[in-house]
Design an enzyme around this catalytic site. Structure first.
Site, PDB file in Angstrom:
ATOM      1  N   GLU A 155       1.147  -0.591  -5.141  1.00 54.02           N
ATOM      2  CA  GLU A 155       0.153   0.450  -5.394  1.00 54.02           C
ATOM      3  C   GLU A 155       0.946   1.762  -5.481  1.00 54.02           C
ATOM      4  O   GLU A 155       1.258   2.381  -4.468  1.00 54.02           O
ATOM      5  CB  GLU A 155      -0.878   0.531  -4.266  1.00 54.02           C
ATOM      6  N   ASP A 161       0.825  -1.205   0.000  1.00 58.15           N
ATOM      7  CA  ASP A 161       0.000   0.000   0.000  1.00 58.15           C
ATOM      8  C   ASP A 161       0.861   1.258   0.000  1.00 58.15           C
ATOM      9  O   ASP A 161       1.922   1.306   0.623  1.00 58.15           O
ATOM     10  CB  ASP A 161      -0.891  -0.025   1.244  1.00 58.15           C
TER      11      ASP A 161
END
Length: 761
Positions: free
Chosen positions: A474, A421
């Site tokens: 990401e 993330d």
């Protein structure tokens, strides 16, 4: 006081013991040989005890210990060598009818050797989770738990828990050398018991911390750790693991990847409007596993599995990196979940958050009273917008904590991959910060060199230790080489989320169809760079929260057009090069935007047939995707894609072909993003032969009007391209081919053909 006891003890150590700041309790407590006189000395600290005895291993004669100062400190001396005890216990009397026998925690050796401490300090101890944390075991024939924690700035550390009435005076931990690692074996500390570390900071403050390496935690709002063993689960995925273990990147890249992104608590709830009304890992393993198989997904990506304090963070502000959240059960229940996914052929991806962590007092922040896991300079160590701390990627022990954690989930829980993330926030020192809030690198730039080296090291180690696993970034910027090999200067990720495609495409689909002709580049631009990285196309949870509305309601027009546009969007996505990810609920056209506290609106499937038809459509797209390797085999290769039409913005139509591992079963996609039908749509064809319609988003079974092409379509030879490229001049020596078909409004049509079939039917 016995003169030997008086010589053994010191005023300073006794004061530290009484104040609770002793960091070498083993030097004072336990059993020792007084070398000068060759006598055996026993000391113990049991506050509130009235009397104590030293007892032999088989309950033999007991020697009463002398009560000393401070209160609760007892000592005993054996002067005759022949009477020495090799093994012993303490008998403790708190009251006449309250007498217990205990093993001395200071009678047990260390689990940390010099080499362990050296590897950890160098950042290379990738099994450190087997040493740090709480590990139930039998040591020297005694059942208990070994605790170990890294707190380099602490004056002292105690283990407190249900097994010692949360009394920090009873189990002061031992610090070995200068490593900052404290450890202690506590006899009788049982599996399932809650515990914490009480840390005395240099300033004198008492801190109460969850175990950074703990494997199980109390259900929120509790925040203690729980003792658990990760051993003993009988895995049934041996054949699966063996098949996947040695897959190279090249093999993985040529396989299908259709990911269903899931937030377990809100996929389905047992009881609505109940914080704890969640299904368990074991229940979800069956329910979700069967649903994934039925829908044709190949992968599931789980949000928020590492334990976290606040439901509203969705698991992206992690409190316990080594513990599956107890919201759905115990660690072995999560093992069962993964096992059942593998039994069904579903690969499991976990969201993983090495970018930041929360400020909650029981978590990693200011762990021993000073910055330990976070960078000490707030310009490097804090996210002002998120209110979180940033890891100190240059500190070896912190790097070790994170790299070992990634390997831990793969090793202990058999997960297939991690989605990292917020990578962009790690790469840029000024991410989310204003002038004066960030500190440039040594060259004056905003690149975070230490984070870059950490990510490269992480990806290299995962590739080396578990070549069949993959790490997904990401990353929302144009940082070069995210998926390029580390040896070539890249970051080394396996795949990257294509945020650029997602933003452009959704903005395009929000437009009134009349205006789409002026934004044709947003539809087509992603093809210009699709081979620059190994991309996953994502329509994730981030696109359906915080006022962004659901995917269905992003589509323009009246409700019927919204459904048609969404079908066309999904068809285009599945045809576009790149692996696929779709967030839960969007497969049946969820109307409301997602909220973590409530279940998806499964009732829509019974209220309106269009939702079930959308679900059927996604199921068919998944089946098409996994059945035709043209849709995945050459995802990252120029030969996998070719435009047939992207040069008529006035019609908002596009056409392209996808090529797989052979000349057979190649596919052509034709998309119409206006509510205008083209009854005789003419478009370039890649070759002569017969083209058969195998999917049409306007089919009645998907909620359309049934305007399909039931008969095979023959490609006709022409002297010029039907849709010439800008500036293209026809080549008189070249054969061109043309298709003519019915193209419904707001639709995607998929044709199957064989390259160079010689015009045979």
């Amino acid at each position: 006081m016995n003169p030997y006891l008086e010589q053994w003890t010191s005023k300073e150590m006794l004061e530290e013991l009484e104040k609770g700041i002793i960091n070498a309790p083993q030097d004072l407590l336990g059993c020792h040989i007084f070398k000068e006189k060759d006598v055996q000395i026993f000391t113990a600290y049991r506050p509130c005890a009235k009397r104590m005895w030293v007892v032999g291993p088989r309950g033999g004669s007991a020697r009463e210990m002398e009560p000393l100062e401070p209160e609760g400190f007892f000592g005993c001396v054996i002067e005759k060598k022949s009477e020495r005890l090799k093994k012993y216990r303490f008998r403790v009397e708190y009251a006449e009818d309250d007498v217990i026998e205990i093993d001395d925690p200071y009678a047990f050796g260390t689990m940390f050797g010099e080499f362990d401490r050296y590897l950890f300090s160098e950042g290379n101890h990738y099994k450190i989770y087997e040493k740090l944390g709480a590990h139930p075991m039998v040591q020297d024939g005694v059942e208990g738990t070994r605790f170990a924690v890294w707190a380099p700035n602490a004056c002292s550390v105690s283990v407190i828990g249900e097994f010692n009435m949360w009394d920090a005076r009873l189990h002061k931990m031992i610090m070995r050398g200068s490593s900052g690692i404290f450890e202690l074996f506590i006899p009788g500390a049982w599996e399932g018991a809650a515990y914490k570390y009480e840390i005395t900071a240099r300033c004198g403050d008492k801190l109460y911390k969850t175990d950074p390496y703990g494997n199980y935690a109390e259900l929120r709002p509790g925040n203690a750790s729980r003792i658990t063993s990760l051993d003993g689960y009988e895995w049934e995925d041996g054949a699966y693991q063996k098949a996947h273990a040695k897959k190279t990147r090249e093999v993985r890249d040529r396989e299908p990847m259709s990911i269903y992104e899931v937030h377990l608590a809100s996929w389905k709830k047992r009881v609505e409007d109940d914080d704890n009304g969640n299904y368990s890992y074991r229940e979800l393993a069956e329910m979700l596993g069967d649903y994934l198989v039925e829908m044709g997904y190949t992968h599931v990506e789980l949000m928020g599995i590492a334990e976290y304090p606040f439901d509203g963070s969705w698991g992206y502000q992690v409190g316990c990196y080594y513990a599956p959240t107890s919201r759905y059960g115990e660690p072995k229940d999560f093992m069962y979940f993964v096992d059942q996914m593998h039994k069904r052929g579903i690969q499991v991806i976990l969201d993983w958050v090495p970018a930041h962590f929360p400020r909650d007092a029981h978590c990693l922040g200011r762990f021993d009273g000073q910055p330990v896991y976070e960078h000490p300079d707030s310009r490097r160590g804090e996210h002002p917008d998120w209110g979180t701390y940033i890891f100190d990627y240059g500190r070896m022990e912190v790097k070790n904590f994170l790299v070992a954690n990634a390997l831990f989930w793969i090793e202990k829980f058999h997960v297939d991959g991690l989605r990292v993330d917020a990578v962009a926030s790690m790469l840029y020192l000024d991410y989310g910060k204003q002038d004066g809030q960030w500190l440039p690198n040594e060259d004056g730039g905003n690149e975070h060199y230490e984070a870059i080296r950490f990510l490269q090291h992480l990806n290299s180690e995962v590739e080396k230790e578990y070549p069949g696993a993959y790490i997904i970034a990401e990353e929302s910027t144009a940082w070069p080489g995210v998926t390029a090999p580390v040896g070539d200067g890249g970051l080394g990720f396996s795949y990257k989320w294509n945020m650029g495609w997602m933003n452009d495409f959704l903005e395009y689909m929000k437009l009134d169809p009349y205006f789409r002709q002026h934004h044709h580049g947003q539809l087509c631009f992603s093809i210009d760079y699709y081979t620059s990285e190994k991309y996953i196309l994502v329509l994730s949870h981030d696109e359906v929260v915080h006022g962004k509305c659901s995917l269905l309601n992003k589509m323009s027009g009246l409700e019927g057009d919204k459904f048609a546009s969404l079908r066309a969007s999904y068809g285009y996505m599945y045809g576009h090069p790149g692996k696929k990810l779709l967030f839960m609920g969007q497969e049946f056209a969820q109307k409301r935007e997602w909220a973590e506290y409530r279940s998806l609106d499964w009732f829509l499937l019974d209220e309106d047939p269009r939702h079930r038809q959308m679900q059927d459509y996604i199921r068919e797209l998944n089946h098409l995707y996994t059945s035709y390797d043209a849709l995945y085999y050459n995802d990252f290769d120029d030969m996998g894609f070719e435009w047939m039409d992207c040069w008529r913005p006035e019609t908002s139509t596009v056409a392209f072909v996808r090529r797989g591992s052979s000349a057979k079963k190649q596919l052509m996609f034709i998309a119409n993003f206006t509510p205008v039908a083209h009854e005789k749509y003419k478009v370039n064809a890649p070759c002569p032969g017969t083209f058969k319609e195998i999917l049409n988003s306007d089919e009645e079974r998907f909620g359309g009007e049934g305007r399909v092409n039931p008969k095979p379509i023959r490609a006709k030879k022409t002297k010029v391209p039907t849709v010439p490229k800008p500036g293209e001049k026809p080549d008189p020596k070249k054969n061109y081919y043309q298709l003519e078909l019915y193209l419904p409004p707001l639709s995607v049509v998929v044709l199957e053909y064989n390259y160079k079939d010689g015009g045979k039917k």
